[in-house]
Design a protein around this motif. Structure first.
Motif, PDB file in Angstrom:
ATOM      1  N   PHE A 172       0.862  -1.183   0.000  1.00 16.27           N
ATOM      2  CA  PHE A 172       0.000   0.000   0.000  1.00 16.27           C
ATOM      3  C   PHE A 172       0.897   1.231   0.000  1.00 16.27           C
ATOM      4  O   PHE A 172       1.864   1.279   0.759  1.00 16.27           O
ATOM      5  N   CYS A 185      -6.209   0.925  -5.872  1.00 19.17           N
ATOM      6  CA  CYS A 185      -7.341   1.731  -5.413  1.00 19.17           C
ATOM      7  C   CYS A 185      -6.894   3.181  -5.410  1.00 19.17           C
ATOM      8  O   CYS A 185      -5.701   3.466  -5.327  1.00 19.17           O
ATOM      9  N   CYS A 237      -8.106   5.542  -3.115  1.00 17.70           N
ATOM     10  CA  CYS A 237      -8.421   6.290  -1.886  1.00 17.70           C
ATOM     11  C   CYS A 237      -7.205   6.830  -1.139  1.00 17.70           C
ATOM     12  O   CYS A 237      -7.289   7.866  -0.490  1.00 17.70           O
ATOM     13  N   SER A 275      -9.126  -3.061  -4.859  1.00 19.97           N
ATOM     14  CA  SER A 275      -9.915  -3.018  -3.625  1.00 19.97           C
ATOM     15  C   SER A 275     -10.944  -1.894  -3.650  1.00 19.97           C
ATOM     16  O   SER A 275     -11.512  -1.534  -2.636  1.00 19.97           O
ATOM     17  N   LYS A 314     -16.014  -7.076  -0.453  1.00 22.30           N
ATOM     18  CA  LYS A 314     -15.415  -6.124   0.479  1.00 22.30           C
ATOM     19  C   LYS A 314     -16.536  -5.305   1.096  1.00 22.30           C
ATOM     20  O   LYS A 314     -17.285  -4.619   0.402  1.00 22.30           O
ATOM     21  N   TYR A 353     -11.805  -0.883   9.243  1.00 17.52           N
ATOM     22  CA  TYR A 353     -10.695  -0.326   8.456  1.00 17.52           C
ATOM     23  C   TYR A 353     -10.118   0.937   9.115  1.00 17.52           C
ATOM     24  O   TYR A 353      -9.227   1.557   8.550  1.00 17.52           O
ATOM     25  N   PHE A 396      -6.288   1.447   9.379  1.00 22.17           N
ATOM     26  CA  PHE A 396      -5.691   1.561   8.040  1.00 22.17           C
ATOM     27  C   PHE A 396      -5.864   2.976   7.508  1.00 22.17           C
ATOM     28  O   PHE A 396      -4.950   3.559   6.930  1.00 22.17           O
ATOM     29  N   ARG A 397      -7.048   3.524   7.717  1.00 22.72           N
ATOM     30  CA  ARG A 397      -7.311   4.871   7.181  1.00 22.72           C
ATOM     31  C   ARG A 397      -6.447   5.903   7.881  1.00 22.72           C
ATOM     32  O   ARG A 397      -6.046   6.886   7.277  1.00 22.72           O
ATOM     33  N   ARG A 430     -18.343   5.084   2.429  1.00 22.41           N
ATOM     34  CA  ARG A 430     -18.122   4.230   1.266  1.00 22.41           C
ATOM     35  C   ARG A 430     -19.287   3.273   0.989  1.00 22.41           C
ATOM     36  O   ARG A 430     -19.136   2.306   0.268  1.00 22.41           O
ATOM     37  N   GLN A 481     -18.948  -0.026  -1.287  1.00 24.77           N
ATOM     38  CA  GLN A 481     -18.606  -1.246  -0.552  1.00 24.77           C
ATOM     39  C   GLN A 481     -19.888  -1.924  -0.074  1.00 24.77           C
ATOM     40  O   GLN A 481     -20.937  -1.301   0.020  1.00 24.77           O
ATOM     41  N   LYS A 486     -13.412  -9.691   2.757  1.00 25.98           N
ATOM     42  CA  LYS A 486     -12.762  -8.725   3.636  1.00 25.98           C
ATOM     43  C   LYS A 486     -13.792  -7.871   4.347  1.00 25.98           C
ATOM     44  O   LYS A 486     -14.711  -7.405   3.680  1.00 25.98           O
ATOM     45  N   VAL A 511      -8.150  -7.614   8.751  1.00 25.10           N
ATOM     46  CA  VAL A 511      -7.851  -6.192   8.526  1.00 25.10           C
ATOM     47  C   VAL A 511      -7.284  -5.466   9.760  1.00 25.10           C
ATOM     48  O   VAL A 511      -7.227  -6.020  10.861  1.00 25.10           O
ATOM     49  N   SER A 512      -6.951  -4.191   9.523  1.00 23.85           N
ATOM     50  CA  SER A 512      -6.274  -3.373  10.528  1.00 23.85           C
ATOM     51  C   SER A 512      -7.031  -3.295  11.859  1.00 23.85           C
ATOM     52  O   SER A 512      -6.422  -3.361  12.926  1.00 23.85           O
ATOM     53  N   TYR A 514      -1.488  -8.685   9.204  1.00 25.09           N
ATOM     54  CA  TYR A 514      -0.380  -7.923   9.793  1.00 25.09           C
ATOM     55  C   TYR A 514       0.335  -8.753  10.863  1.00 25.09           C
ATOM     56  O   TYR A 514       1.422  -8.395  11.297  1.00 25.09           O
TER      57      TYR A 514
HETATM   58  C1  PBG Z   1      -8.253   0.691   0.014  1.00 23.94           C
HETATM   59  C2  PBG Z   1      -8.129  -0.334   1.049  1.00 23.94           C
HETATM   60  C3  PBG Z   1      -8.569  -0.310   2.384  1.00 23.94           C
HETATM   61  C4  PBG Z   1      -8.069  -1.464   2.972  1.00 23.94           C
HETATM   62  C5  PBG Z   1      -7.401  -2.178   2.005  1.00 23.94           C
HETATM   63  N1  PBG Z   1      -7.473  -1.475   0.813  1.00 23.94           N
HETATM   64  C6  PBG Z   1      -9.292   0.719   3.151  1.00 23.94           C
HETATM   65  C7  PBG Z   1     -10.670   1.111   2.831  1.00 23.94           C
HETATM   66  O1  PBG Z   1     -11.359   0.539   2.000  1.00 23.94           O
HETATM   67  O2  PBG Z   1     -11.049   2.097   3.459  1.00 23.94           O
HETATM   68  C8  PBG Z   1      -8.238  -1.834   4.423  1.00 23.94           C
HETATM   69  C9  PBG Z   1      -7.195  -2.714   4.985  1.00 23.94           C
HETATM   70  C10 PBG Z   1      -7.176  -2.758   6.462  1.00 23.94           C
HETATM   71  O3  PBG Z   1      -8.015  -2.185   7.164  1.00 23.94           O
HETATM   72  O4  PBG Z   1      -6.257  -3.409   6.965  1.00 23.94           O
HETATM   73  N2  PBG Z   1      -9.481   0.808  -0.570  1.00 23.94           N
END
Ligand code: PBG
Length: 325
Positions: free
Chosen positions: A78, A120, A122, A165, A195, A201, A204-205, A217, A221, A248, A273-274, A313
């Motif tokens: 990323f 992606c 974003c 993604s 997704k 998330y 991650f953000r 989103r 999503q 996911k 995820v995160s 992770y």
């Molecule tokens: C980008 C993306 C995201 C994640 C992976 N690719 C964030 C989102 O959609 O906001 C999340 C990964 C994570 O939370 O570990 N679109």
């Protein structure tokens, strides 16, 4: 009076040797993909994800070498861009962070590791949405052209796998066509097929500075309440040429992983995820759960649900704990 039991399942739980003999699920290095964040500047820890950092190009190469040594088949990249704009230019620029990282890694780690790149917009857009905007809404078809450019730029820089993604309709087919037209027929697509619009998330953000600046989103999503729709999304992505499909997040969607496993024979990835990572780290930092055992249990649950590939992770720490016995 003696009790006569025919069935005594405890016999098979008596010693570790016996438990090993009848163990149904194993999570090994082969199952894991390690996600990594790369930045133009110097490395910085991510507060909500203890143990994970935004990595400089130098540190990325060092950490990737560790991942290869630990035996994971691949890493998922990323990018944190230098500048964000309305159309996410750095996502598809030849000198963008991801192409630069891919070229370096390809030179330094050779073919030992699969290099996977998230596709992606974003992380790259000033508004934080996964596509470009028209009249305040994400424009699907205009976004597809930019996603095609991202995929081709990453394949040209050495990506083995691109992983869209963004959740735009038709992106897998659009990316497949662009890759093939560019001569990158061997670059595989791992599609984030199901997704969900998830609260998990959050960290991650923070790491990517990619929270949407307005709205959310949910217009692209998936609704967390839906499982049948996941089956439909997976089918569409496979029809469009996805090589690997994904569910996911993982933990709140183990049922979806199971359903997808049952209806499709394609390799199935699940993204731990995160937010799932952060929850566990926070609880263990407080002494409320035993981290090592909890991680093991989480990864086994995802594999048991039916995932072939777990993006996590925890990968390197988990493999270190396996080695330590
Ligand atoms: C980008 C993306 C995201 C994640 C992976 N690719 C964030 C989102 O959609 O906001 C999340 C990964 C994570 O939370 O570990 N679109």
């Amino acid at each position: 009076m003696s009790v006569k039991l025919i069935h005594r399942p405890r016999r098979l739980r008596r010693t570790e040797a016996m438990r090993r003999l009848v163990r149904e699920t194993h999570v090994t290095a082969d199952d894991l993909i390690y996600p990594m964040f790369v930045t133009h500047g110097s490395s910085e820890p991510i507060a909500a994800m203890p143990g994970i950092s935004r990595l400089s190009l130098d540190d990325l190469c060092k950490e990737a070498a560790k991942a290869a040594e630990a035996g994971v088949p691949g890493i998922l990249l990323f990018g944190i861009p230098a500048h964000k704009d309305e159309v996410g230019s750095e996502a598809y620029a030849e000198e963008g962070i991801i192409p630069r990282a891919l070229r370096r890694l390809r030179r330094e780690v050779g073919d030992a590791l699969l290099l996977m790149a998230d596709v992606c917009l974003c992380e790259y857009t000033s508004h934080g949405h996964c596509g470009i905007l028209k009249h305040g809404r994400v424009d699907n078809d205009a976004t597809l052209e930019l996603l095609q450019q991202c995929a081709v730029a990453y394949a040209a820089a050495g990506a083995d796998v691109v992983a869209p993604s963004d959740m735009m309709d038709g992106r897998v087919g659009a990316i497949r066509t662009a890759l093939d037209d560019g001569g990158y027929t061997e670059c595989a697509i791992m599609a984030y097929s199901a997704k969900y619009a998830s609260a998990f998330y959050g960290p991650f953000r923070e790491a990517a500075g990619s929270a949407p600046q307005f709205g959310d989103r949910r217009g692209y999503q998936m609704d967390p309440a839906n499982a049948r729709e996941a089956v439909r999304e997976v089918a569409l992505d496979l029809e469009e040429g996805a090589d690997i499909v994904m569910v996911k997040p993982a933990l709140p969607y183990l049922d979806v992983i199971r359903v997808v496993r049952e209806v499709s024979e394609a390799p199935l990835a699940a993204y731990n995820v995160s937010g799932e990572y952060a929850m566990l780290k926070a609880a263990s930092a407080n002494g409320w759960i035993e981290e090592e055992r909890a991680v093991k249990e989480v990864l086994h649950s995802i594999k048991r649900a039916g995932a072939d590939i777990i993006i996590t992770y925890h990968a390197l720490e988990y493999l270190r704990s396996l080695q330590a016995g």
